[in-house]
Design a protein around this motif. Sequence first.
Motif, mmCIF file in Angstrom:
data_model
loop_
_atom_site.group_PDB
_atom_site.id
_atom_site.type_symbol
_atom_site.label_atom_id
_atom_site.label_comp_id
_atom_site.label_asym_id
_atom_site.label_seq_id
_atom_site.Cartn_x
_atom_site.Cartn_y
_atom_site.Cartn_z
ATOM 1 N N UNK A 50 33.009 38.174 38.383
ATOM 2 C CA UNK A 50 33.148 37.026 39.154
ATOM 3 C C UNK A 50 31.818 36.357 39.641
ATOM 4 N N UNK A 51 30.870 37.379 40.138
ATOM 5 C CA UNK A 51 29.752 36.976 40.788
ATOM 6 C C UNK A 51 28.819 36.281 39.581
ATOM 7 N N UNK A 52 29.193 36.916 38.204
ATOM 8 C CA UNK A 52 28.338 36.374 37.020
ATOM 9 C C UNK A 52 28.401 34.933 36.885
ATOM 10 N N UNK B 134 32.826 30.744 34.398
ATOM 11 C CA UNK B 134 33.075 30.698 32.928
ATOM 12 C C UNK B 134 33.566 31.942 32.262
ATOM 13 N N UNK B 135 32.966 33.133 32.951
ATOM 14 C CA UNK B 135 33.487 34.506 32.561
ATOM 15 C C UNK B 135 34.788 34.639 32.749
ATOM 16 N N UNK C 157 40.389 35.479 31.725
ATOM 17 C CA UNK C 157 41.863 35.300 32.250
ATOM 18 C C UNK C 157 42.695 34.758 31.133
ATOM 19 N N UNK C 158 41.995 34.113 30.398
ATOM 20 C CA UNK C 158 42.853 33.403 29.257
ATOM 21 C C UNK C 158 43.268 34.417 28.266
ATOM 22 N N UNK C 159 42.377 35.340 27.895
ATOM 23 C CA UNK C 159 42.472 36.477 27.022
ATOM 24 C C UNK C 159 43.530 37.519 27.572
ATOM 25 N N UNK C 160 43.412 37.949 29.135
ATOM 26 C CA UNK C 160 44.379 38.790 29.780
ATOM 27 C C UNK C 160 45.520 38.237 29.797
ATOM 28 N N UNK D 150 38.280 35.179 42.677
ATOM 29 C CA UNK D 150 37.382 33.738 42.614
ATOM 30 C C UNK D 150 37.591 32.827 43.764
ATOM 31 N N UNK D 151 39.016 32.835 43.923
ATOM 32 C CA UNK D 151 39.251 31.778 45.279
ATOM 33 C C UNK D 151 38.562 32.370 46.660
#
Length: 419
Positions: A140-142, A145-146, A151-154, A303-304
Amino acid sequence: MNPSSTPEQKQPSIVGGIMIVAGTVIGAGMLALPIISAGMWSLWTVLVLATTFFIMLASANMILRANLRFDPGASFHTLVKNTLGPVWNIVNGLSVGFVLYMLLYAYTSGGGATVWHSLGLDIPQSMVSLLFGGTLAVCIFWSTQVVDRLSTIFVIGMIITFFAAITGLLPALEVEKILTLSTVPDAQPTAWFVLAALPYFLTSFCFHASVPSLVKYYGKDEAKIRKCIFYGLLIAGVCYTIWIFAGFGVLGRESLRDVYAQGGNINHFLAAVESIVSTPWISYCISIFAFLAVVTSFLGAGLGLFDYIADLLGFDNSLGDRLKTAAITFVPPILGSTMFPDGFIIAIGFAGFAAAIWSVIIPAAIEWKHHRQTGTSGGYGARIFSTTHFVKVVLFYGVITSIFHLLSPDVLDVLPVYR
């Protein structure tokens, strides 16, 4: 109409919005539902699920109607501040922050427990939770976009493993377990256990901070956004029902009671399932589904909270400020999970207490104030979800849910739970 505008720009598909709602709602919180529902069992569980669905649907539509009175892009913070004033805005901000911190703690605890159990690691569970939470915090810090890509993959993996796990559990499911028992051994009626369960169900249907995002995406297309909210919540409700009754039919009431007595963490639930369903691939599917559900939930909540802290404290996107934001966001819940590794269910309940404030009570207060100012229920849904009487019902539900959590064994220990 601008002739250069394309239909796609004007009319984005509702499928994306439905997935936003369903993906936000469905997560690690559903893993606790069979455990917390064991006391009230089948009939009351269905009634609580249906009631919570309609209340959360109504409160989401209240936020939507309020949001439509502002320009697209207005945040929930802006909505509350300009409608209810600074005092309610502080209450709302504290509630949102508290919910996200408690959820991050729950997801760190649950994720560490899942990895520790599934891999049979020799190191302490608390250390696994530390590594689990720390790794996701770095993602999340990075960058956002990561988080987006992971999230899409998981989420795709979570959907696949969920249906694979349910399919594998069907041969071990006993309908008799689901249909029997109207009282518990000490003769307490099952309805008595509904009270302490309400905060957990409320948390599991909570996505309401995403409503302003839907308005920003679709503009003031109220009908389309209402469909996104309804069908997204419906998908979540169907998944919850399948998951709860799979747990009921496979484990039965007493096994679920034992899981709760052990602490109710995800590893306890997985161990109980594996004691009945010995097929390795089914256990793997359930473990992977639980892991992915926790990961996607952590990424979303993390992220929120990261963005919320940065906005609240005025931190920019520089490396130094991002490091400070990450420390404030992730250190408390991750350290908490190492000191109290089996607090998954407790944390979900506390999150439900605060979520009742900002996802039910505050939307109802906004709607009620609008009614008093305009002298009308107004807007779409006045026949059902917008009448003053129904607003009072939603407000009442939010208040009693908060009160019931304060009376639960986790706080004042007045209400019973089945453990």
